[in-house]
Design a protein around this motif. Structure first.
Motif, PDB file in Angstrom:
ATOM      1  N   VAL A 287      -3.849  -1.697  -6.088  1.00 46.28           N
ATOM      2  CA  VAL A 287      -5.021  -0.872  -5.243  1.00 46.28           C
ATOM      3  C   VAL A 287      -4.372   0.480  -5.429  1.00 46.28           C
ATOM      4  N   ARG A 288      -3.234   0.860  -5.453  1.00 50.67           N
ATOM      5  CA  ARG A 288      -2.843   2.337  -5.673  1.00 50.67           C
ATOM      6  C   ARG A 288      -3.488   2.815  -6.875  1.00 50.67           C
ATOM      7  N   ALA A 290      -5.862   1.605  -8.485  1.00 49.53           N
ATOM      8  CA  ALA A 290      -7.446   1.951  -8.509  1.00 49.53           C
ATOM      9  C   ALA A 290      -7.997   3.048  -7.807  1.00 49.53           C
ATOM     10  N   ALA A 291      -7.037   3.404  -6.752  1.00 48.85           N
ATOM     11  CA  ALA A 291      -7.484   4.661  -5.965  1.00 48.85           C
ATOM     12  C   ALA A 291      -7.264   5.968  -6.730  1.00 48.85           C
ATOM     13  N   ALA A 299     -11.090  -0.424 -13.788  1.00 47.62           N
ATOM     14  CA  ALA A 299     -11.131  -0.911 -12.331  1.00 47.62           C
ATOM     15  C   ALA A 299     -11.353  -2.446 -12.187  1.00 47.62           C
ATOM     16  N   LEU A 313     -11.847  -5.088  -3.865  1.00 47.45           N
ATOM     17  CA  LEU A 313     -11.164  -3.781  -4.280  1.00 47.45           C
ATOM     18  C   LEU A 313     -11.857  -2.641  -3.799  1.00 47.45           C
ATOM     19  N   ALA A 314     -13.075  -2.433  -3.849  1.00 50.55           N
ATOM     20  CA  ALA A 314     -13.526  -1.217  -3.246  1.00 50.55           C
ATOM     21  C   ALA A 314     -13.127  -0.971  -1.800  1.00 50.55           C
ATOM     22  N   VAL A 317      -9.424  -0.136  -1.658  1.00 52.21           N
ATOM     23  CA  VAL A 317      -9.101   1.301  -2.423  1.00 52.21           C
ATOM     24  C   VAL A 317      -9.604   2.416  -0.863  1.00 52.21           C
ATOM     25  N   ARG A 318     -10.662   1.943  -0.231  1.00 51.84           N
ATOM     26  CA  ARG A 318     -10.857   2.929   0.960  1.00 51.84           C
ATOM     27  C   ARG A 318      -9.737   2.727   1.942  1.00 51.84           C
ATOM     28  N   TRP A 320      -6.603   2.052   1.273  1.00 47.41           N
ATOM     29  CA  TRP A 320      -5.533   2.769   0.821  1.00 47.41           C
ATOM     30  C   TRP A 320      -5.605   4.164   1.084  1.00 47.41           C
ATOM     31  N   ARG A 321      -6.726   4.877   0.689  1.00 44.80           N
ATOM     32  CA  ARG A 321      -6.993   6.128   0.715  1.00 44.80           C
ATOM     33  C   ARG A 321      -6.976   6.527   2.216  1.00 44.80           C
TER      34      ARG A 321
END
Length: 421
Positions: A287-288, A290-291, A299, A313-314, A317-318, A320-321
């Motif tokens: 995930v990191r 992919a961010a 991706a 995954l999307a 990622v959100r 994680w951000r």
């Protein structure tokens, strides 16, 4: 109308904030976290939040090292509240400007009135803490309180709204006005471009005979090198030679760049604190990566390798951000809140809203869903509340964690208004 000059900005009083949070941006929430973590009396913080919501904070004056406003109690009594924050030194500003010039995206973000996490992280790596830390917001009020009172807390909540609109408010508070800062950035950018055009200077030579004669008098070892200004750039793999079967040059370049950035961040943390951060799991690391906004093909590979679909995954990622590993854990982990933790959570929820504004929440495990609305609060194991909205039958994160559930829930309304997700 707001009065503006290079040494002070005065913002007109803002309207009441009934039914909404005080910080929509992550840096606004970080400002409030510094207040909420440091205040010794949680009741004073709640009082300040109520006063700010009611529109009791007058015009706010911001100048280097200090913010000031008149705050009115419910009985109409006016109190002058000030909050102090240490200014950055000339050396710290020099390091900040040098860091910003080296990363063109940082200057562009500031011009867009944004303060992305990587700008603050890179500044911290350079030894410049832009956002206040624990105990850095020093209160003073003519009500006589020695710690944060309802008046200084209300002022901090109001300033969070100003920071949402313009991060230069924080930079002025740290000691530099907008015009002076932008002029300095432009001057340094010009000087840097001219230095590149001129090319490297000729190195000073040493006579070979002198060097040989001094061979038995070895100089002391040099001091260890300091932290590089930024992560190194990996070599380009775009060559005329075709890659070997099974080798993806784009994937390798992306992985090398992200690895260099992570190594630089870990080194900075080790030099500052003498300790490295916890190693992420394979799933978290996917995930990191992919961010970092890889190409679509990369991706898709990261989604497959982490056992997630593209939509999953999307969402990851959100998350994680918004909060790194903690935000990802809130997305993927459901846990039972019980005993003292449950009683504390219920007390926080009860105190977050006035009686006429409190939403109807239905709790299950660590998740509280708003009755009749696609909005949800999730309680993290660190005590923060994370906002979620339901989109296409799935719950997706729409903001970072916050100690105040009302502020976190307001992010779900902001997301709806902006058409996010």
């Amino acid at each position: 109308m707001n009065r503006y000059d290079e040494t002070e900005r005065t913002f007109a009083a803002l309207p009441p904030a009934h039914g909404r949070g005080f910080a929509a941006t992550w840096w606004g929430r970080a400002w409030l976290k510094a207040l909420e973590d440091a205040a010794l009396d949680a009741q004073q913080v709640k009082t300040g939040r109520r006063l700010a919501r009611a529109g009791a904070v007058g015009a706010v004056a911001v100048r280097p090292g200090r913010i000031t406003a008149v705050v009115r109690d419910r009985d109409g009594t006016a109190r002058r509240a000030d909050v102090l924050l240490e200014e950055l030194s000339d050396g710290q500003w020099d390091r900040f400007l040098r860091m910003a010039v080296e990363q063109a995206g940082h200057v562009a973000a500031l011009l867009d009135r944004e303060m992305p996490p990587h700008l603050v992280e890179d500044a911290a790596t350079a030894g410049v803490e832009l956002l206040p830390g624990l105990g850095e917001l020093e209160p003073t009020c003519d009500c006589g309180a020695w710690d944060h009172c309802g008046h200084t807390a209300a002022l901090c909540y109001q300033v969070a709204r100003l920071l949402d609109q313009d991060p230069f408010v924080l930079l002025l508070l740290r000691g530099r006005g907008e015009r002076a800062l932008l002029d300095a950035l432009q001057s340094r950018s010009t000087s840097s471009a001219e230095a590149i055009a001129e090319g490297p200077a000729e190195p000073a030579g040493v006579d070979a005979g002198e060097a040989y004669a001094a061979g038995d008098a070895l100089p002391p070892l040099p001091a260890p090198p300091g932290l590089p200004a930024g992560p190194g750039l990996p070599p380009s793999l775009d060559t005329e030679v075709p890659p070997a079967p099974g080798v993806d040059p784009d994937a390798l370049e992306f992985l090398a760049a992200r690895t260099a950035a992570t190594a630089h961040r870990l080194l900075a943390g080790a030099l500052r604190a003498g300790a490295a951060e916890e190693e992420p799991t394979v799933a978290q690391d996917a995930v990191r990566l992919a961010a970092g906004a890889p190409a679509r093909a990369l991706a898709d590979r990261l989604a497959e390798g982490s056992g997630r679909g593209p939509d999953e995954l999307a969402s990851a990622v959100r998350a994680w951000r918004y909060g790194g590993a903690a935000g990802l854990s809130v997305l993927e982990e459901e846990w039972t809140v019980e005993g003292e933790a449950l009683a504390r959570a219920r007390a926080v929820l009860a105190a977050a809203w006035d009686d006429d504004e409190r939403p109807v929440l239905r709790g299950h495990a660590n998740r509280w869903t708003v009755a009749g609305a696609p909005s949800q609060l999730r309680l993290g194991r660190d005590g923060r509340w994370w906002p979620y909205r339901q989109e296409s039958g799935r719950w997706v994160p729409v903001g970072g964690g916050d100690q105040d559930p009302a502020t976190a829930l307001a992010a779900t309304e902001t997301a709806r208004g902006e058409g996010a997700c």
